[in-house]
Write an enzyme that holds these catalytic residues in place. Structure first.
Site, PDB file in Angstrom:
ATOM      1  N   GLU A 243      39.024  41.075  48.830  1.00  0.00           N
ATOM      2  CA  GLU A 243      39.650  39.774  48.550  1.00  0.00           C
ATOM      3  C   GLU A 243      39.101  38.822  49.598  1.00  0.00           C
ATOM      4  O   GLU A 243      39.485  38.886  50.762  1.00  0.00           O
ATOM      5  CB  GLU A 243      41.177  39.874  48.685  1.00  0.00           C
ATOM      6  CG  GLU A 243      41.844  40.837  47.718  1.00  0.00           C
ATOM      7  CD  GLU A 243      41.930  40.286  46.300  1.00  0.00           C
ATOM      8  OE1 GLU A 243      41.649  39.100  46.080  1.00  0.00           O
ATOM      9  OE2 GLU A 243      42.278  41.068  45.409  1.00  0.00           O
ATOM     10  N   CYS A 277      42.889  30.755  51.292  1.00  0.00           N
ATOM     11  CA  CYS A 277      41.713  31.173  50.520  1.00  0.00           C
ATOM     12  C   CYS A 277      41.697  30.469  49.171  1.00  0.00           C
ATOM     13  O   CYS A 277      40.647  30.155  48.635  1.00  0.00           O
ATOM     14  CB  CYS A 277      41.723  32.680  50.328  1.00  0.00           C
ATOM     15  SG  CYS A 277      43.256  33.292  49.649  1.00  0.00           S
TER      16      CYS A 277
HETATM   17  P1  NAD Z   1      37.772  38.029  58.924  1.00  0.00           P
HETATM   18  O1  NAD Z   1      36.795  38.487  57.910  1.00  0.00           O
HETATM   19  O2  NAD Z   1      37.259  37.459  60.189  1.00  0.00           O
HETATM   20  O3  NAD Z   1      38.749  39.216  59.359  1.00  0.00           O
HETATM   21  C1  NAD Z   1      39.553  39.889  58.425  1.00  0.00           C
HETATM   22  C2  NAD Z   1      39.946  41.243  59.003  1.00  0.00           C
HETATM   23  O4  NAD Z   1      38.787  42.058  59.083  1.00  0.00           O
HETATM   24  C3  NAD Z   1      40.519  41.182  60.417  1.00  0.00           C
HETATM   25  O5  NAD Z   1      41.586  42.083  60.510  1.00  0.00           O
HETATM   26  C4  NAD Z   1      39.352  41.633  61.276  1.00  0.00           C
HETATM   27  O6  NAD Z   1      39.725  42.211  62.498  1.00  0.00           O
HETATM   28  C5  NAD Z   1      38.700  42.649  60.362  1.00  0.00           C
HETATM   29  N1  NAD Z   1      37.287  42.923  60.622  1.00  0.00           N
HETATM   30  C6  NAD Z   1      36.367  42.134  61.222  1.00  0.00           C
HETATM   31  N2  NAD Z   1      35.167  42.740  61.224  1.00  0.00           N
HETATM   32  C7  NAD Z   1      35.320  43.926  60.603  1.00  0.00           C
HETATM   33  C8  NAD Z   1      34.440  44.987  60.268  1.00  0.00           C
HETATM   34  N3  NAD Z   1      33.139  44.957  60.575  1.00  0.00           N
HETATM   35  N4  NAD Z   1      34.936  46.050  59.593  1.00  0.00           N
HETATM   36  C9  NAD Z   1      36.247  46.098  59.238  1.00  0.00           C
HETATM   37  N5  NAD Z   1      37.124  45.127  59.548  1.00  0.00           N
HETATM   38  C10 NAD Z   1      36.664  44.050  60.212  1.00  0.00           C
HETATM   39  O7  NAD Z   1      38.726  37.004  58.159  1.00  0.00           O
HETATM   40  P2  NAD Z   1      39.903  36.127  58.774  1.00  0.00           P
HETATM   41  O8  NAD Z   1      39.304  35.023  59.575  1.00  0.00           O
HETATM   42  O9  NAD Z   1      40.913  36.986  59.398  1.00  0.00           O
HETATM   43  O10 NAD Z   1      40.578  35.524  57.462  1.00  0.00           O
HETATM   44  C11 NAD Z   1      40.158  34.349  56.848  1.00  0.00           C
HETATM   45  C12 NAD Z   1      39.323  34.650  55.633  1.00  0.00           C
HETATM   46  O11 NAD Z   1      40.084  35.447  54.731  1.00  0.00           O
HETATM   47  C13 NAD Z   1      38.948  33.418  54.847  1.00  0.00           C
HETATM   48  O12 NAD Z   1      37.612  33.532  54.420  1.00  0.00           O
HETATM   49  C14 NAD Z   1      39.893  33.447  53.656  1.00  0.00           C
HETATM   50  O13 NAD Z   1      39.417  32.756  52.541  1.00  0.00           O
HETATM   51  C15 NAD Z   1      40.010  34.901  53.421  1.00  0.00           C
HETATM   52  N6  NAD Z   1      41.232  35.228  52.687  1.00  0.00           N
HETATM   53  C16 NAD Z   1      41.121  35.675  51.406  1.00  0.00           C
HETATM   54  C17 NAD Z   1      42.266  35.955  50.665  1.00  0.00           C
HETATM   55  C18 NAD Z   1      42.170  36.476  49.248  1.00  0.00           C
HETATM   56  O14 NAD Z   1      43.146  37.006  48.777  1.00  0.00           O
HETATM   57  N7  NAD Z   1      41.046  36.350  48.566  1.00  0.00           N
HETATM   58  C19 NAD Z   1      43.516  35.798  51.250  1.00  0.00           C
HETATM   59  C20 NAD Z   1      43.605  35.341  52.555  1.00  0.00           C
HETATM   60  C21 NAD Z   1      42.442  35.068  53.272  1.00  0.00           C
END
Ligand code: NAD
Length: 492
Positions: A243, A277
């Site tokens: 997502e 998002c």
């Molecule tokens: P992010 O990708 O920076 O981090 C998300 C999670 O992934 C965090 O818990 C982080 O610690 C973890 N992570 C980071 N690197 C990783 C790796 N290599 N392997 C596994 N896990 C890892 O995103 P964010 O800044 O926390 O959130 C914002 C983003 O999320 C925006 O792009 C937003 O659009 C998206 N989002 C999408 C939805 C949806 O349902 N489509 C909902 C909410 C947010």
């Protein structure tokens, strides 16, 4: 009584969570090592048989106890959301309320969706009794973002649990206490241990979870991280739901209710400081109503107050992304209707509206994730659809039109569309949530969200021995002839 979220930090690697408004350190949390992540997953694996063997009814009772606990302690959880994200109280409370709805829906509907089903066996194998059994996967690893730290992960956690899986959850490093509270409240409300575990940590901890002995990963976060998660999961053939981000369009047709469209589009773009998002980032408005729309939205935008209407940028580094998008738009000659490149006033971003932004600008092609919006005029509904679909993203969209909304919605390449409204699909638990293209794949919420956390097993047995024995070396020529005849008769 507030839940005790204390971790024993002695001898552990830790990270700090800071106040998103003042930058002051709020608390330190364990940065789970690879060994500690594997240990948590093993503990969840040990509980999977117990949880899986409960009846749908028993799991429903326990999940509803959790929902009740959340409802009775809504303020405690939402105050943690406010503390860690900086969003206004009411927004945090609404987020928790929606999450409770989802827990309740998943609990009450898992049986109807996932009960073993009988399927017709067809003419050739009419003597067979065919069934599909939905098997829980085992342990689901959930990786969450910070922008909706309750609503978003609960969309995976509640559905995975209702489907009979145990869960290990890695919340964002920007919202660790919210993540710990969710698992602790489940433990207290259901009197279970290791059915739902939260592990705190930075990106590396998330990576360890993708490499551990989990049976599926449900990831929510940026597209950039999603690609790394998918690559890591591929090593063990671990299935994954992604997502990810969006660049959601709002289409405003000539026959739209302009005041309604302006009010909703503005909220969609700026609520939660644009850190949604499914928030609007591009508006395509029909040229015949564009001036009226622009005047209306400008008036409304001038009333939006950072720090009151919405909070700060929860993740400080996002300010650089927003600034980059605004500065490149400025360099490309874009006019600012409200705000401008100076809208970045850390930790806040002032409401910003850009007009006629080139479709190739980063402000149109990449997720900005701030309280900013681009408004471009279009010549027709088709023109709007074409531009909306040009994006690499395909999460959600909104359409404002009295007569043509459904026709426009059906042509949009995305996972969700709200008509004459915004965000509403997120609050309806019975419909799926997810995207296409770089916004990800797989679905949470609704029956589809339950089906994500099971594997379908086909079970077939003879009700009686039929005349056409085909799967044996003693097969008779007459059986082959009848089979061919029947197939020709049916399909020829
Ligand atoms: P992010 O990708 O920076 O981090 C998300 C999670 O992934 C965090 O818990 C982080 O610690 C973890 N992570 C980071 N690197 C990783 C790796 N290599 N392997 C596994 N896990 C890892 O995103 P964010 O800044 O926390 O959130 C914002 C983003 O999320 C925006 O792009 C937003 O659009 C998206 N989002 C999408 C939805 C949806 O349902 N489509 C909902 C909410 C947010």
């Amino acid at each position: 009584m507030n839940l005790d979220l204390k971790q024993n930090l002695q001898g552990k690697s830790t990270f700090s969570k800071n106040n998103p408004i003042t930058g002051e350190r709020l608390a330190d949390y364990i940065n789970y090592s690879q060994y500690e992540v594997e240990d948590a997953v093993n503990n969840a694996q040990l509980m999977r048989a117990m949880w899986q063997q409960l009846s749908f009814y028993d799991r429903k009772v326990l999940l509803l106890q959790w929902a009740k606990y959340l409802a009775n302690n809504l303020e405690e959880l939402s105050s943690l959301v406010v503390r860690e994200t900086g969003k206004p109280d009411a927004d945090a409370a609404l987020e928790v309320a929606l999450a409770i709805e989802h827990i309740s829906w998943a609990a009450k509907n898992a049986k109807a969706v996932l009960e073993t089903q009988s399927r017709p066996s067809g003419i050739l194998l009419f003597n067979m009794d065919s069934k599909v059994q939905f098997m829980p996967l085992g342990v689901v690893g959930v990786i969450g973002p910070w922008n909706y730290p309750v609503f978003t992960p609960v969309g995976s956690i509640a559905y995975a649990l209702a489907a009979g899986n145990t869960v290990v959850f890695k919340p964002s490093e920007f919202t660790p206490a919210v993540g710990l509270w969710l698992a602790k409240s489940f433990e207290v409300a259901t009197k279970t241990k290791n059915v739902f575990i939260t592990i705190t940590g930075l990106a590396e901890t998330g990576k360890y979870l993708t490499e551990a002995a989990v049976n599926k990963i449900a990831f929510t976060g940026s597209t950039k991280t999603a690609k790394k998660v998918a690559a890591s999961c591929a090593q063990n053939m671990t299935p994954v739901i992604l997502e990810c981000g969006g660049k959601d369009p709002v289409i405003i047709a000539e026959d739209a209710d302009i005041s309604l469209a302006a009010e909703y589009a503005l909220w969609s773009a700026m609520a939660n400081a644009g850190q949604s998002c499914i928030g609007a980032e591009r508006i395509y408005v029909h040229e015949k109503v564009a001036d009226r729309f622009i005047t209306t939205i400008k008036k409304l935008a001038l009333e939006v107050k950072p720090g009151v209407s919405y909070g700060p940028a929860t993740m400080p580094s996002q300010l650089q992304v927003i600034e980059k998008h605004l500065k490149s738009a400025e360099a490309e000659g874009v006019n600012f209707l409200v705000g401008g490149p100076n809208s970045i006033q850390a930790p806040y971003v002032l409401p910003t509206i850009m007009l006629e932004v080139p479709e190739t600008s980063v402000a149109m092609t990449e997720e900005t994730f701030g309280p900013t919006i681009a408004i471009n005029k279009v010549k027709s509904n088709q023109h709007a659809v074409d531009l909306a679909n040009k994006s690499n993203f395909g999460l959600a969209a909104a359409v404002f039109s009295k007569k043509h909304a459904e026709e426009i919605a059906s042509q949009l390449e995305c996972g969700m569309v709200s008509i004459n409204s915004v965000f509403s699909f997120a609050g309806v638990a019975s419909i799926p949530f997810g995207g296409v293209k770089e916004s990800g794949y797989g679905r949470i919420h609704g029956p589809e969200g339950l089906l994500e956390f099971v594997s379908a097993k086909s079970i077939i047995k003879p009700k009686f021995q039929g005349p056409l024995k085909l799967t044996t070396f003693s097969r008779r020529r007459i059986a082959e002839k009848i089979t061919t005849k029947v197939i020709k008769w049916l399909h020829g």
